[in-house]
Design a protein around this motif. Structure first.
Motif, PDB file in Angstrom:
ATOM      1  N   THR A   1       5.091   3.689   1.297  1.00 56.26           N
ATOM      2  CA  THR A   1       5.250   2.241   1.376  1.00 56.26           C
ATOM      3  C   THR A   1       3.901   1.553   1.195  1.00 56.26           C
ATOM      4  N   VAL A   2       3.868   0.502   0.396  1.00 53.94           N
ATOM      5  CA  VAL A   2       2.634  -0.217   0.117  1.00 53.94           C
ATOM      6  C   VAL A   2       2.901  -1.716   0.220  1.00 53.94           C
ATOM      7  N   ARG A   3       1.815  -2.484   0.237  1.00 55.10           N
ATOM      8  CA  ARG A   3       1.899  -3.940   0.193  1.00 55.10           C
ATOM      9  C   ARG A   3       1.347  -4.398  -1.157  1.00 55.10           C
ATOM     10  N   PRO A   4       2.204  -4.619  -2.146  1.00 49.73           N
ATOM     11  CA  PRO A   4       1.703  -4.977  -3.485  1.00 49.73           C
ATOM     12  C   PRO A   4       1.098  -6.379  -3.511  1.00 49.73           C
ATOM     13  N   GLN A   5      -0.032  -6.486  -4.153  1.00 45.49           N
ATOM     14  CA  GLN A   5      -0.690  -7.767  -4.378  1.00 45.49           C
ATOM     15  C   GLN A   5      -0.856  -7.942  -5.874  1.00 45.49           C
ATOM     16  N   ARG A   6      -0.164  -8.923  -6.419  1.00 46.65           N
ATOM     17  CA  ARG A   6      -0.152  -9.069  -7.869  1.00 46.65           C
ATOM     18  C   ARG A   6      -1.440  -9.682  -8.362  1.00 46.65           C
ATOM     19  N   ALA A   7      -1.871  -9.230  -9.552  1.00 45.30           N
ATOM     20  CA  ALA A   7      -3.045  -9.769 -10.227  1.00 45.30           C
ATOM     21  C   ALA A   7      -2.665  -9.997 -11.671  1.00 45.30           C
ATOM     22  N   ASP A   8      -3.130 -11.107 -12.242  1.00 40.78           N
ATOM     23  CA  ASP A   8      -2.825 -11.345 -13.655  1.00 40.78           C
ATOM     24  C   ASP A   8      -3.619 -10.362 -14.492  1.00 40.78           C
ATOM     25  N   LYS A   9      -3.275 -10.312 -15.767  1.00 42.12           N
ATOM     26  CA  LYS A   9      -3.891  -9.317 -16.653  1.00 42.12           C
ATOM     27  C   LYS A   9      -5.364  -9.567 -16.807  1.00 42.12           C
ATOM     28  N   ALA A  10      -5.776 -10.836 -16.808  1.00 42.22           N
ATOM     29  CA  ALA A  10      -7.198 -11.139 -16.973  1.00 42.22           C
ATOM     30  C   ALA A  10      -7.993 -10.745 -15.765  1.00 42.22           C
ATOM     31  N   GLY A  11      -7.342 -10.687 -14.598  1.00 46.82           N
ATOM     32  CA  GLY A  11      -8.057 -10.355 -13.390  1.00 46.82           C
ATOM     33  C   GLY A  11      -8.000  -8.918 -13.015  1.00 46.82           C
ATOM     34  N   LYS A  12      -7.540  -8.102 -13.896  1.00 44.56           N
ATOM     35  CA  LYS A  12      -7.460  -6.674 -13.584  1.00 44.56           C
ATOM     36  C   LYS A  12      -8.810  -6.044 -13.432  1.00 44.56           C
TER      37      LYS A  12
ATOM     38  N   VAL B   1       1.586   7.054 -14.297  1.00 42.68           N
ATOM     39  CA  VAL B   1       1.126   5.898 -13.536  1.00 42.68           C
ATOM     40  C   VAL B   1       1.986   5.802 -12.281  1.00 42.68           C
ATOM     41  N   TYR B   2       1.543   4.963 -11.347  1.00 47.21           N
ATOM     42  CA  TYR B   2       2.353   4.650 -10.172  1.00 47.21           C
ATOM     43  C   TYR B   2       2.873   3.228 -10.321  1.00 47.21           C
ATOM     44  N   ILE B   3       4.169   3.069 -10.085  1.00 41.57           N
ATOM     45  CA  ILE B   3       4.772   1.748 -10.077  1.00 41.57           C
ATOM     46  C   ILE B   3       5.320   1.487  -8.681  1.00 41.57           C
ATOM     47  N   VAL B   4       5.468   0.204  -8.331  1.00 41.39           N
ATOM     48  CA  VAL B   4       6.008  -0.186  -7.032  1.00 41.39           C
ATOM     49  C   VAL B   4       7.414  -0.723  -7.251  1.00 41.39           C
ATOM     50  N   ASP B   5       8.409  -0.123  -6.549  1.00 41.50           N
ATOM     51  CA  ASP B   5       9.796  -0.548  -6.748  1.00 41.50           C
ATOM     52  C   ASP B   5      10.124  -1.759  -5.872  1.00 41.50           C
ATOM     53  N   LYS B   6      11.401  -2.148  -5.856  1.00 42.66           N
ATOM     54  CA  LYS B   6      11.812  -3.331  -5.113  1.00 42.66           C
ATOM     55  C   LYS B   6      11.668  -3.156  -3.610  1.00 42.66           C
ATOM     56  N   GLU B   7      11.640  -1.929  -3.134  1.00 42.09           N
ATOM     57  CA  GLU B   7      11.476  -1.668  -1.706  1.00 42.09           C
ATOM     58  C   GLU B   7      10.012  -1.456  -1.328  1.00 42.09           C
ATOM     59  N   ASN B   8       9.109  -1.826  -2.257  1.00 40.98           N
ATOM     60  CA  ASN B   8       7.660  -1.686  -2.029  1.00 40.98           C
ATOM     61  C   ASN B   8       7.256  -0.234  -1.777  1.00 40.98           C
ATOM     62  N   LYS B   9       7.898   0.650  -2.471  1.00 41.17           N
ATOM     63  CA  LYS B   9       7.542   2.064  -2.383  1.00 41.17           C
ATOM     64  C   LYS B   9       6.930   2.507  -3.718  1.00 41.17           C
TER      65      LYS B   9
END
Length: 398
Positions: free
Chosen positions: A387-398, A338-346
């Protein structure tokens, strides 16, 4: 003077006429000059506006590029999921009974059932010619009757002798001899009856009978065929019509299940599912394939045909695990990731171990602790370190 005066008047008339003819031309020239100036000013203003607009757009693009693409992420956490193991295998009769010739065999006279017939225990499936054996049985029956007549005669002689011995006409020795004769005759009756019963039993074995009630799976016999002890299985019967699936499982999955757990079976060629239970788990593992067999008992259904292929979903209990949408889990030659986003938005690639696939998604058994920001989709278009701009979504909204 009189000469000059007309001349001046003529000159004055000429000058006035000349002025009146050039005045409009001069006014139109000024008008065109003003229009030209206005057009130039408008062009300059338009060019300046476009320059400023393009500059702002370029600045915005540069800012967006610096921030990266907008990516939806989710922190899955952990949840309780129903464990499921998906396996494939073949269908078979749970107890398959091969039926052959029990006696000496002979020529088949008649076959009473066909494949697909339901039979009862002891039902005659086929009969073999017994014309010779019938004569032998008749001869044995006659021998029984002869022996019984001799036994009756010997008993009568003994009875008469016993009456005469009181009068002294028969000695004790004669009585002993007649008693022995009577006993011998009675024994011959028993021998004759035993021989007759043996022939009767042999003749009965010429009938091929069902050893148990069930469904006839195969018929390998036709009238006129000569059969014997070496003819092999002439019929195959599924005892009680019960079926089973022999599911092949890895040794890891085999250790997760036990007898009595429920399983859903879907035969190939149909979307209909059948419910069964694991009734036997293989005690050994094939050293070549590293697989074992789980035998799943099934009730009879026309769609369950022995020898067919089927898929099974076996319950393996509940477990606490991370569940991700299927779109978040990728795979390549190195395995699942999987891809994860770190604290530096990478974006960073993370290898994971996958478990059962449920209606909620794919369970993750290793590689994540549930707190990471996991890219939900479009991970296939990312590169590690991007570099990415993470936008969080709750689990129900996946």
């Amino acid at each position: 003077m009189n000469y000059d005066t007309p001349v001046q008047a003529e000159d004055g008339a000429y000058s006035s006429e000349a002025y009146s003819s050039h005045e409009p031309t001069k006014g139109r020239g000024k008008l065109w000059l003003v229009v030209a100036v206005l057009v130039v000013l408008l062009l300059i203003i338009g060019a300046a506006y476009m320059f400023v607009t393009r500059g702002n757009a370029a600045a915005g693009d540069a800012e967006t590029e610096a921030q990266g693409a907008a990516i939806t992420v989710i922190s899955p956490g952990k949840t309780t999921v129903e464990g499921e193991i998906v396996a494939s295998g073949t269908l078979a009769a749970r107890r398959e009974l091969p039926v052959g010739v029990a006696g000496e065999g002979g020529r088949v006279v008649r076959v009473f059932v066909d494949a697909g017939s339901w039979v009862k225990q002891g039902q005659v499936l086929a009969s073999i010619d017994r014309s010779v054996q019938n004569q032998q049985a008749a001869s044995a029956a006659a021998s029984v009757r002869v022996a019984e007549s001799e036994a009756r005669l010997a008993q009568a002689n003994l009875d008469r002798a016993l009456k005469l011995v009181e009068r002294g006409f028969i000695s004790k020795a004669d009585i002993d001899r007649l008693t022995a004769t009577r006993d011998t005759a009675v024994a011959r009756v028993s021998v004759a009856k035993a021989q007759a019963n043996e022939l009767t039993a042999r003749n009965a074995r010429l009938n091929i009978v069902a050893p148990a009630s069930g469904l006839v799976l195969e018929r390998n016999l036709e009238p006129g065929q000569i059969v014997g002890g070496g003819s092999g299985a002439l019929f195959r019967i599924a005892q009680g019509g019960e079926m089973e699936m022999m599911a092949l499982l890895s040794e890891t999955d085999l250790a997760k299940i036990s007898t009595g757990v429920e399983a859903k079976i879907v035969p190939s060629g149909t979307d209909k599912s059948f419910t069964g239970q694991v009734w036997q788990v293989s005690p050994t593992i094939d050293p070549q394939t590293r697989q074992g067999t789980a035998r799943i008992a099934l009730s009879y259904a026309p769609e369950l045909r022995p020898g067919g292929f089927a898929n099974a979903t076996i319950s393996s209990g509940t477990a606490v695990a991370i569940v991700l949408p299927e779109s978040a889990v990728l795979s390549d030659s190195e395995g699942a990731y999987v891809y994860i986003v770190d604290k530096e938005n990478k974006a960073q690639r993370r290898a994971v171990q996958t478990g059962a696939i449920t209606s909620e998604g794919v369970s993750i058994t290793g590689g994540l602790d549930g707190t990471e920001a996991v890219v939900v989709r479009a991970g296939g278009f990312l590169n590690p370190g991007e570099t990415v701009r993470p936008q969080r979504a709750d689990k129900a909204g996946k």
